[in-house]
Design a protein around this motif. Structure first.
Motif, PDB file in Angstrom:
ATOM      1  N   GLN A  51       0.816  -1.222   0.000  1.00  0.00           N
ATOM      2  CA  GLN A  51       0.000   0.000   0.000  1.00  0.00           C
ATOM      3  C   GLN A  51       0.846   1.266   0.000  1.00  0.00           C
ATOM      4  O   GLN A  51       0.344   2.341  -0.327  1.00  0.00           O
ATOM      5  N   GLY A  90     -12.752  -2.429   5.963  1.00  0.00           N
ATOM      6  CA  GLY A  90     -12.446  -1.168   5.318  1.00  0.00           C
ATOM      7  C   GLY A  90     -11.030  -1.274   4.779  1.00  0.00           C
ATOM      8  O   GLY A  90     -10.361  -2.293   4.990  1.00  0.00           O
ATOM      9  N   CYS A  91     -10.561  -0.261   4.085  1.00  0.00           N
ATOM     10  CA  CYS A  91      -9.200  -0.329   3.538  1.00  0.00           C
ATOM     11  C   CYS A  91      -8.699   1.099   3.361  1.00  0.00           C
ATOM     12  O   CYS A  91      -9.416   1.942   2.808  1.00  0.00           O
ATOM     13  N   LEU A  92      -7.481   1.351   3.836  1.00  0.00           N
ATOM     14  CA  LEU A  92      -6.912   2.700   3.700  1.00  0.00           C
ATOM     15  C   LEU A  92      -6.657   3.051   2.237  1.00  0.00           C
ATOM     16  O   LEU A  92      -6.511   4.222   1.907  1.00  0.00           O
ATOM     17  N   HIS A 133      -6.520  -9.841   5.471  1.00  0.00           N
ATOM     18  CA  HIS A 133      -6.670  -8.673   4.588  1.00  0.00           C
ATOM     19  C   HIS A 133      -5.285  -8.150   4.183  1.00  0.00           C
ATOM     20  O   HIS A 133      -5.042  -7.852   3.010  1.00  0.00           O
ATOM     21  N   HIS A 137      -3.115  -8.095   0.490  1.00  0.00           N
ATOM     22  CA  HIS A 137      -2.428  -6.955  -0.154  1.00  0.00           C
ATOM     23  C   HIS A 137      -1.070  -7.408  -0.701  1.00  0.00           C
ATOM     24  O   HIS A 137      -0.685  -7.029  -1.815  1.00  0.00           O
TER      25      HIS A 137
END
Ligand code: K1U
Ligand code: ZN
Length: 167
Positions: A51, A90-92, A133, A137
């Motif tokens: 990320q 959720g995801c940043l 999660h 990624h």
């Protein structure tokens, strides 16, 4: 320490598969410190190196309420899993989007710590969801890819519209 820029979906770099860390160098320790600072500042409960556009197998997670139980996992590998559970995620990298995803309820993960020592983490509930999660990624997978094609295309259209409006 530094706060790093988080890639935003649908950035193609989020689909890069991370490579294992071969040596526990000062640059890996700096990456971990910067990732932890970035996660706490966001705020988030996890962050994967992917990320922040670093394609090495490094994740940080802290699901504790006082935010004082940082888990750093380098080259994490799920060695066993059982059960099923559904949590809202959720995801940043996908701000403002929360969707239910079905994952394993319990996992055992083997990883290296920042000293290069192997350890095993047994996780269930929200911690297990969060670790899965983050490992996704590292494999180039964003949680929205668990949604139907229809929901994914509506989501992409919404993000593109929102970006045009804020330009
Ligand atoms: O990987 C990421 O983008 C971080 C993500 C992790 C995650 C959240 C929920 C389920 C699975 C994985 C986030 O942290 S999103 C923000 C969030 O959920 C949160 C932020 C502050 C306090 C509590 C939760
Ligand atoms: Zn995420």
């Amino acid at each position: 320490m530094a706060i790093l820029k988080i890639l935003q979906y649908p950035d193609a770099r989020l689909h890069t598969v991370a490579k294992p860390v071969r040596e526990m160098s000062g640059s890996v320790r700096k990456l971990v410190a910067d990732m932890a600072e970035t996660m706490y500042a966001a705020p988030g409960v996890g962050l994967a190196a992917t990320q922040v556009d670093v394609h090495r197998q490094v994740i940080v997670v802290d699901v504790s309420e006082p935010r004082d139980r940082l888990v750093v996992m380098i080259n994490p590998e799920i060695i066993s899993s059982s059960g099923e559970s559904v949590h809202e995620e959720g995801c940043l990298s996908v701000p403002g989007v929360y969707e239910k995803v079905q994952r394993a309820e319990r996992i055992t993960v083997r990883a290296l710590d920042v000293q290069g020592n192997h350890f095993t983490l047994e996780a269930d509930g929200f911690l297990a969801t969060c670790v899965q999660h983050e490992i996704d990624h590292l494999n180039g997978k964003v949680f929205v890819e668990y949604l139907s094609q229809l929901k994914q295309s509506r989501l992409r259209a919404r993000i593109i519209k929102r970006r045009r409006e804020t330009l």
